[in-house]
Each structure stands twice: as structure tokens, then as C-alpha cells.
Motif scaffolding. Structure first.
Motif, short mmCIF file in Angstrom:
data_model
loop_
_atom_site.label_atom_id
_atom_site.label_comp_id
_atom_site.label_asym_id
_atom_site.label_seq_id
_atom_site.Cartn_x
_atom_site.Cartn_y
_atom_site.Cartn_z
N GLY A 158 0.82 -1.21 0.00
CA GLY A 158 0.00 0.00 0.00
C GLY A 158 0.86 1.26 0.00
O GLY A 158 0.56 2.23 -0.72
N SER A 159 1.96 1.25 0.79
CA SER A 159 2.85 2.41 0.85
C SER A 159 3.55 2.62 -0.50
O SER A 159 3.69 3.77 -0.97
CB SER A 159 3.89 2.20 1.95
OG SER A 159 3.26 2.08 3.21
N ILE A 160 4.00 1.52 -1.11
CA ILE A 160 4.68 1.62 -2.41
C ILE A 160 3.74 2.22 -3.45
O ILE A 160 4.09 3.14 -4.20
CB ILE A 160 5.20 0.25 -2.85
CG1 ILE A 160 6.33 -0.22 -1.94
CG2 ILE A 160 5.67 0.28 -4.31
CD1 ILE A 160 6.78 -1.65 -2.17
N ILE A 180 1.21 4.41 -15.58
CA ILE A 180 0.85 3.13 -14.95
C ILE A 180 1.97 2.70 -14.02
O ILE A 180 3.10 3.16 -14.10
CB ILE A 180 0.62 2.03 -16.00
CG1 ILE A 180 1.90 1.79 -16.82
CG2 ILE A 180 -0.56 2.37 -16.91
CD1 ILE A 180 1.82 0.57 -17.72
N ILE A 181 1.58 1.75 -13.11
CA ILE A 181 2.56 1.11 -12.21
C ILE A 181 2.62 -0.36 -12.63
O ILE A 181 1.59 -1.02 -12.76
CB ILE A 181 2.12 1.22 -10.75
CG1 ILE A 181 1.94 2.69 -10.36
CG2 ILE A 181 3.13 0.54 -9.84
CD1 ILE A 181 1.26 2.87 -9.00
N ARG A 187 9.62 -6.35 -8.61
CA ARG A 187 9.71 -5.05 -7.94
C ARG A 187 8.83 -4.06 -8.69
O ARG A 187 8.63 -4.15 -9.92
CB ARG A 187 11.16 -4.56 -7.90
CG ARG A 187 12.09 -5.50 -7.14
CD ARG A 187 13.53 -5.03 -7.18
NE ARG A 187 13.77 -3.94 -6.25
CZ ARG A 187 14.11 -4.08 -4.98
NH1 ARG A 187 14.23 -5.30 -4.45
NH2 ARG A 187 14.34 -3.03 -4.19
N TYR A 188 8.26 -3.13 -7.97
CA TYR A 188 7.37 -2.14 -8.57
C TYR A 188 8.19 -1.11 -9.34
O TYR A 188 9.17 -0.56 -8.81
CB TYR A 188 6.55 -1.43 -7.48
CG TYR A 188 5.43 -2.28 -6.92
CD1 TYR A 188 4.20 -2.32 -7.55
CD2 TYR A 188 5.63 -3.07 -5.78
CE1 TYR A 188 3.18 -3.11 -7.04
CE2 TYR A 188 4.63 -3.85 -5.27
CZ TYR A 188 3.39 -3.88 -5.90
OH TYR A 188 2.39 -4.66 -5.41
N LEU A 224 11.40 0.62 0.33
CA LEU A 224 10.12 -0.10 0.52
C LEU A 224 10.10 -1.39 -0.29
O LEU A 224 9.62 -2.43 0.19
CB LEU A 224 8.96 0.81 0.10
CG LEU A 224 8.65 2.01 1.00
CD1 LEU A 224 7.58 2.90 0.38
CD2 LEU A 224 8.19 1.52 2.38
N ASN A 225 10.63 -1.34 -1.51
CA ASN A 225 10.67 -2.56 -2.32
C ASN A 225 11.59 -3.61 -1.70
O ASN A 225 11.30 -4.82 -1.76
CB ASN A 225 11.16 -2.23 -3.73
CG ASN A 225 10.00 -2.00 -4.70
OD1 ASN A 225 8.92 -2.53 -4.50
ND2 ASN A 225 10.22 -1.19 -5.73
#
Length: 782
Positions: A158-160, A180-181, A187-188, A224-225
Motif C-alpha cells: 500500500g505504501s509503495i 501506470i505502475i 519489484r514495482y 520499501l521494495n
């Protein structure tokens, strides 16, 4: 014989891999006790299906490989554990299901012990069910650590996404190829235009084919990742630990679990046989210990019931060989396969497509040579192929064998083929084998008459259309219809006549005799079927009558018992009331008072009124019919029960009332208060003989109250009481009386006044004064 096609009919009803495996390996049993056990298991399944809709068994996979891996201390994956969990949960459900069946007293003889052999491990099963879902997903409840890791992963993701959405929606969105993500290397990342690479910093994980787009993990989400990736690795390790723990937990029970799988598969197979029997309208076969077969209205199991012709097929008692002769297309081969498939079905534990009370035998070997396919592998002709099969049969057949030979001796010279066929049948007869053979050779028509324990048979043809009816005719050889069929198809009369001239006179006579036999047999069968239908209808009627008679006798006994109890109660009450009346009269006598005639009449009337009729008997149709035999008519001498006085009927008043002459009085009496009596006739005759006397009555006042209270009484009873009350008042020379009927609905008031208007002894009547009841009471002047 196409037995595999019969087995395939059970396949749609199977839900377990073990059940399907058992069906695939199924072969007919040759030991009579095993056959009876298999049939009884099917019967238990049929009873359960009929009363409870069948056993509730879900789809169960094959777990044999999983159990082998457990033996080697391997760790099962979540999907494999889910399949084993399903076996354990189904075992518990089946045991509960049968526990309820036992409470309902469902008839089961053979399969309960299978259920008793199921091993349940509730604690481990519950832990497996909590940890592994049916689709193989490991649940959050499998361990507290796994639950915590998954919560943290969700929060980190959620944070990412929140930070990444700041890039895709903010001012920096113009530097992206697309807002887009996406994911690269787990990994994001976001798609950045190559010339703006330095705007976000971070790590490039991939690029597009043109090189114009770079998939960058921004510097702001690297930490975060990293945390997300570490939590995901920890999650994977925890899942592996949970799977190892659960695998170790069930490993000691792998043999029991394997046995459970086999038992559930067998129950599933029994359930499938029951459903197949229901779908096929099959019945329970009787197992003969003496190789006797008696199939009633047998149907081919692979043909729809509404399209097949049912036949009675009997072999093994008076004869052991049936020779079916006649032309092709009559149904000889189908009839042969019908018997063969039904026999195989019965020995395999299936119900059979025939009427109830049909019998099958148990044979150690069943041989069949059916069809005219050539053996391409051995380069054999049709005739050679048949002979090779028959040689193998002759080498192995014995007194425990059932043999089917279709068109025996065909494919060669007719005379030689017929001679060979008879010799083959003689050889099988010498071995005491049970044989069903078909042939179109006319020479074999005489075979059934000449050989012991052999009977001729044929397939019926309609004598008018010469089309087959597919009915088996036992005891009648086949008739040749070639010339008649040719004639109907347009062959000229001259050719037909010439053909008949070439046929020997004996053959023509034989053909005519067979034709007449067929006609007579058909007529006899039609009559037999009609008689059978009539017999069944009569039997059903007799059963219904027996049931109704039993029910009637039971109800009669119950009514008599209830009536006896009620009668004893009424007698007890009547005795108490009679004692009170007698006591009152004795008291008057002891006080020296003269008992007047009207007092005696009142007392006698009270005593007689204690008699009570059962209202239920008045409604009894049987008694009503009996009562019609004794209808009252004018001039009859009767007993007025409420007064105990005899009189004569003068005329009928309305539907239920009569005018009765009691001495010098004429009274209106309800029909229920009258009774024909021989004593009444005697009394009437004595009155005729007595000299006429002048009777005088002294004017006296009735001791009882000149007031009648009807409140709370039913209408019919109230009207009877009013009638009796007026009679007493007249006998007592009362000039006026009061009838209290209340106000209520007004029914009693209206009925009372209608009666008073019709009674000639009533001079007039009026409502009472307001202080004496008003319109709730009526004063009557006599």
C-alpha cells in the motif's frame, strides 16, 4: 458382448478416482458367494438412494502418488495436502451420514462394515482444514507468523503504490511513457521516457524494444521494495515450514488414509451402481445355485427402454440348449446379446434390466463367437475365423460354461455347414455346457426335437406384414418367409409359383405348420398378457381391500374400547341421578304426602331421560342404512322413551316430529324419542280390548317449577326440552309458564316462539316484564 459399454453407463455417476479405477478393473465374478455379496452391496446402495438420495461423496482425486512421497518423508505441496484433507473430511462426513441412517433404521446388510473401517483423525483433519483451503491456498490462520508477514506485506504494498501514484498523477507524470505502475523482477517500477531518466533516480530494471522507455524503480521506493521483497521471502519460508509440519503430521497415518481412499472409492462405486439401476429401471436378480436362468421381460441394456422389445428367456432347468432358427434381421443376435450382457451384469454385481423375480446363474466361463469380422492379422476368412474361435471354446468349455454361438457353421457350403453345426452342438451337449445358438440352416430345426435338453426357438414375424416383432418364441422353430416377402416386394406370381414347385411338399407343409403355431402362440401370449394385467389389477384391489379391512378392524376395536369407557362413565352418572330421584320420592312418602300421578309421570320421565344415545352412531352410514329398514309410519305402536309410555303414531309433523296418541293426550314427539316395540303392540291390543272408561282428572299444581331456563343449551336440545316442558305443564294443569331463553344471538328466542305458534295447546305468549327478564324470557298461556 460390449460389456465395457455397459460398464461405461456407470461412469457418469462416479465422482472419485478410486471408484473410477474400480469400475475400470471390474470383471464378472465366478464364485457364487462373491456374486451374492456384490449384488447385496448394490441393494444396500439402492435402499440408501431411494430413502436418502444416495451417499454424499464429493469429487476425490487420486492420492496414491502423494502417499508414496509421504513414505519417503517428502514434503507435499499445498494442492496435494488439500486433496488428502478432502479425503479425511469426506471420511468424517460419511461416518456421520451413516450414523443418521442407522437412526432411521435404513435396511443395510453389507456396507456398514466399510464405514466402520474408515479411520478419522479429527484433530489433524481440523488443523489441515484451517491451514489449507480446497484450492490449495495456505490460509493466514496456518500460523501467527504467516499472518503477521502477510499483514506487513499488504501494508508495504500500500505504501509503495501510494508513492508510485504520486509519480503517475503529479507533475512528474509528463515524464512517463504511460501513467501506470507495473512489475519487473518482482519489484514495482514505472515506465519513464529515456531522455528523462535522471528525473527519478533509482534503478533501471528493463527497457522497451525501441529503447525509448525505461522501467525504473524510483529512488523513493527502493527501501520499501527491499522490505517488501524480504517479507515475501520470509513468507515463502514460513509456508515451506508449514507444509513440512503438516506433511510430517499426516505421514504416520498414510496407510489409514490410503485405506480410506479405497473405501470411499468402493462406496462411490456402490452408489454409482444404485444410480445406474434407477436410471435403467433395473431390478434385483435372484441368484440360482444350479445354473438356472429365468429372465422375465428382459431388455437389452444398451438400447433405450422405450425402444427395445422385452423377452422372456429361460434356460438351465428343463433344457440347457436353445437353438434359434429363422431368417436374418429378426433379432436373433440382439436376443443372444441380451442374455449374455444381463448374465455378465449380474455376475459383476449390477442390477439387471428385467422384471422383478428374474433369475440368473453363476458360470465360471462365458464364451461367445458373435459377428462375421475377418481376422486380418491371421489372414483368416470369415469361416476360418469362426472355426478358430469354436475350437478354443470346445477345448475349454465344461458343465460350468455358458456358450453363445451366432450363425454357427456359416460361411461355407450349407449342407456341410449344417452338418458341422450339429456336430459342434453335440460336442457341447456332451460337455453339459449351457448353449444359446443362432442359425438360419433349416436342418437345425429338427435338431431341437431330436436332442435331449434342447429346445427350438425363433423370432416372431407378423403374419400379415412379414415384419419382425423381435419377440422370442420358445418351442417353435423359425419359419421361412422368403417367398412371401419376395411376393410383397413385387416379384411376379409366376416366379413365386415356380419357386414353390421346386420346394419339397414336406418343406411347404412344415412351413405351414410353423406359421399356424406362430399364430396360435401369439394369440396365447396376447391372452396371457391380458390375464396377467387383470391378475395384477385384481391383486392390487385385493391388497387395498385387505388394508382397508385391517384399518376398519383397528378403528372398530378402538371405537368399542372408547365407547365402553364412555358408557361406564354415563352409567355411573345415571345411577347417581336415579338415586336422587328415588330418594326424593321416598322422602315424600316418609313425610306422609300422597304421591300424585303427575309426580310419578315426572319421575318416570326423568329416569327415562337418563338414557343417552351416542351422537356418533347417528352419523354412522351403516346404521343409517339399517335404520331405513325400520322406518316409522302412521299407525305404528311405539314407545315414547322420555315418558316410558306406549302410544300410537297419528301423523308426521315436519321432518323429525310425529303426532302421538298417548291415552287421551295427543303429543308432538321427536322421532329420536320414539321406538318400535313388540310390547307397544301388545299394550295397544290390550287397550282395544279394555271397556271404554270415563277418565276424570283432578286439577292439581305441578310440584316442579313452572319455569324453564334454556340459557347455555344447544338449539336442538333446547327445542326438545321446550316440547317436554309444555307437555309437563299441560299434564299438571298449569295455566301459564315462563321460558327463559336469554337474548344472545336470538336463535333460542326465535326457535321457542316458532314452536309455541305451532303448538295447539298454547293459547298465547308474550315477553316478560322488563323487571322479569324483558325479551330474554317468554310467558306462555296454555
Amino acid at each position: 458382448m460390449d460389456f465395457d459399454k455397459v460398464k461405461a453407463k456407470a461412469l457418469p455417476f462416479l465422482v472419485s478416482a478410486a471408484g473410477k479405477r474400480e469400475l475400470e478393473n471390474l470383471v464378472p465374478k465366478t464364485e457364487i458367494e462373491k456374486v451374492k455379496l456384490a449384488i447385496q452391496e448394490t441393494t444396500d446402495g439402492v435402499n440408501i438412494y431411494r430413502l436418502a438420495g444416495g451417499m454424499v461423496i464429493p469429487q476425490l482425486a487420486d492420492i496414491s502418488m502423494q502417499l508414496k512421497r509421504l513414505k519417503m518423508d517428502a514434503v507435499l505441496n499445498a494442492g496435494e495436502l488439500a486433496q488428502i484433507t478432502k479425503i479425511l473430511r469426506t471420511s468424517m462426513a460419511v461416518k456421520d451420514f451413516f450414523a443418521k441412517l442407522r437412526e432411521q433404521d435404513v435396511d443395510m446388510h453389507t456396507i456398514e462394515h466399510y464405514v466402520d473401517d474408515l479411520v478419522t483423525i479429527p484433530t489433524i483433519t481440523k488443523q489441515l482444514a484451517i491451514s489449507i483451503e480446497g484450492d490449495g491456498h495456505i490460509t493466514d490462520e496456518a500460523s501467527s507468523k504467516l499472518h503477521g508477514l502477510r499483514q506487513r506485506i499488504t501494508q508495504t504494498e500500500g505504501s509503495i503504490r501510494s508513492k508510485m501514484e504520486g509519480f503517475t498523477r503529479g507533475a512528474n507524470a509528463k515524464y512517463l511513457s504511460d501513467a501506470i505502475i507495473t512489475m519487473r523482477d518482482d519489484r514495482y517500477v514505472i515506465p519513464v521516457q529515456a531522455n528523462y531518466r535522471g528525473k527519478f533516480g533509482g534503478i533501471v530494471h528493463d527497457q522497451s524494444g525501441s529503447g525509448q522507455t525505461l522501467f525504473i524503480e524510483p529512488q523513493a521506493v527502493i527501501e520499501l521494495n527491499n522490505r517488501l521483497r524480504q517479507d515475501q521471502l520470509d513468507e515463502k519460508q514460513e509456508e515451506i515450514r508449514i507444509l513440512a509440519e503438516l506433511s510430517a503430521l499426516i505421514a504416520p497415518y498414510r496407510i489409514d488414509i490410503g485405506n480410506n481412499e479405497q473405501i470411499l472409492g468402493h462406496l462411490d462405486f456402490i452408489n454409482a451402481k444404485a444410480q445406474m439401476a434407477h436410471n435403467m429401471r433395473a431390478t434385483l436378480p435372484i441368484i440360482s445355485n444350479e445354473h438356472q436362468i429365468n429372465l422375465k421381460q428382459a431388455r437389452h441394456p444398451l438400447i433405450e427402454a422405450n425402444k427395445t422389445v422385452a423377452n422372456d428367456i429361460i434356460i438351465g432347468d428343463e433344457y440347457q440348449m436353445i437353438v434359434i432358427t429363422g431368417p436374418n434381421t429378426g433379432g436373433k443376435t440382439i436376443t443372444m446379446k441380451t442374455l449374455g450382457l444381463i448374465q455378465l451384469m449380474g455376475q459383476a454385481g449390477f442390477y439387471i434390466p428385467a422384471q422383478e423375480e428374474s433369475t440368473i446363474g453363476v458360470f465360471e466361463q462365458i464364451f461367445a463367437d458373435i459377428g462375421d469380422e475377418q481376422s486380418l492379422e491371421q489372414n483368416l476368412s470369415t469361416f476360418s475365423s469362426h472355426i478358430s474361435n469354436i475350437k478354443a471354446i470346445l477345448d475349454q468349455a465344461d458343465e460350468n460354461s455358458l456358450v453363445f454361438l451366432d450363425e454357427v457353421g456359416a460361411g461355407t457350403d450349407p449342407k456341410e455347414g449344417a452338418a458341422l453345426a450339429m456336430s459342434i452342438l453335440d460336442a457341447l451337449g456332451a460337455k453339459s455346457s449351457y448353449v444359446l445358438v443362432t442359425t438360419h440352416y433349416p436342418e437345425l430345426k429338427a435338431y431341437g426335437f431330436d436332442r435331449e435338453k434342447t429346445i427350438n426357438a425363433s423370432m416372431e414375424f407378423d403374419q400379415e406384414t412379414f415384419k419382425p416383432t423381435y419377440k422370442l418364441l420358445l418351442g417353435i422353430p423359425g419359419q421361412s418367409n422368403a417367398l412371401e416377402i419376395a411376393k410383397r416386394l413385387g416379384i411376379t406370381e409366376s416366379i413365386i409359383m415356380e419357386s414353390k414347385a421346386l420346394i419339397s411338399e414336406d418343406s411347404q407343409d412344415l412351413n405351414a405348420i410353423i406359421g399356424d403355431l406362430v399364430t396360435q402362440r401369439k394369440l396365447a401370449r396376447d391372452r396371457s398378457e391380458q390375464l396377467e394385467n387383470d391378475l395384477q389389477a385384481t391383486g392390487k384391489l385385493q391388497t387395498d381391500l385387505d388394508e382397508k379391512l385391517t384399518k376398519f378392524e383397528t378403528q372398530k376395536a378402538k371405537l368399542l374400547e372408547d365407547a365402553q369407557v364412555e358408557n361406564n362413565h354415563l352409567v355411573s352418572q345415571s345411577r347417581k341421578q336415579a338415586d336422587k330421584i328415588i330418594e326424593r320420592l321416598r322422602k315424600l312418602e316418609l313425610e306422609g304426602q300422597q304421591i300424585k300421578e303427575n309426580q310419578l309421570i315426572d319421575a318416570k320421565g326423568e329416569l327415562n331421560s337418563l338414557r343417552m344415545d351416542d351422537q356418533r352412531l347417528k352419523k354412522n352410514k351403516v346404521l343409517q342404512r339399517e335404520k331405513l329398514k325400520h322406518d316409522l309410519k302412521a299407525g305404528d305402536a311405539v314407545l315414547v322413551k322420555s315418558y316410558g309410555q306406549y302410544g300410537d303414531l297419528i301423523r308426521k309433523l315436519g321432518k323429525q316430529d310425529w303426532e302421538v296418541q298417548l291415552g287421551i293426550l295427543k303429543m308432538k314427539v321427536n322421532e329420536s324419542d320414539l321406538e318400535k316395540s313388540k310390547q307397544a303392540n301388545i299394550a295397544a291390543q290390550e287397550r282395544e280390548r279394555e271397556p271404554k272408561q270415563r277418565i276424570t282428572h283432578s286439577v292439581s299444581t305441578r310440584e316442579t317449577s313452572a319455569r324453564l331456563d334454556l340459557r347455555g343449551h344447544r338449539y336442538d336440545q333446547a327445542m326438545v326440552e321446550v316440547d317436554q316442558f309444555i307437555d309437563h305443564a299441560v299434564l299438571s294443569n298449569l295455566s301459564s309458564v315462563t321460558i327463559v331463553h336469554g337474548k344472545g344471538t336470538g336463535a333460542l328466542r326465535k326457535g321457542t316462539q316458532e314452536y309455541l305458534r305451532s303448538n295447539p295447546r298454547v293459547k298465547s305468549f308474550e315477553f316478560a316484564a322488563p323487571n322479569a327478564g324483558g325479551d330474554g324470557a317468554t310467558i306462555v298461556f296454555l
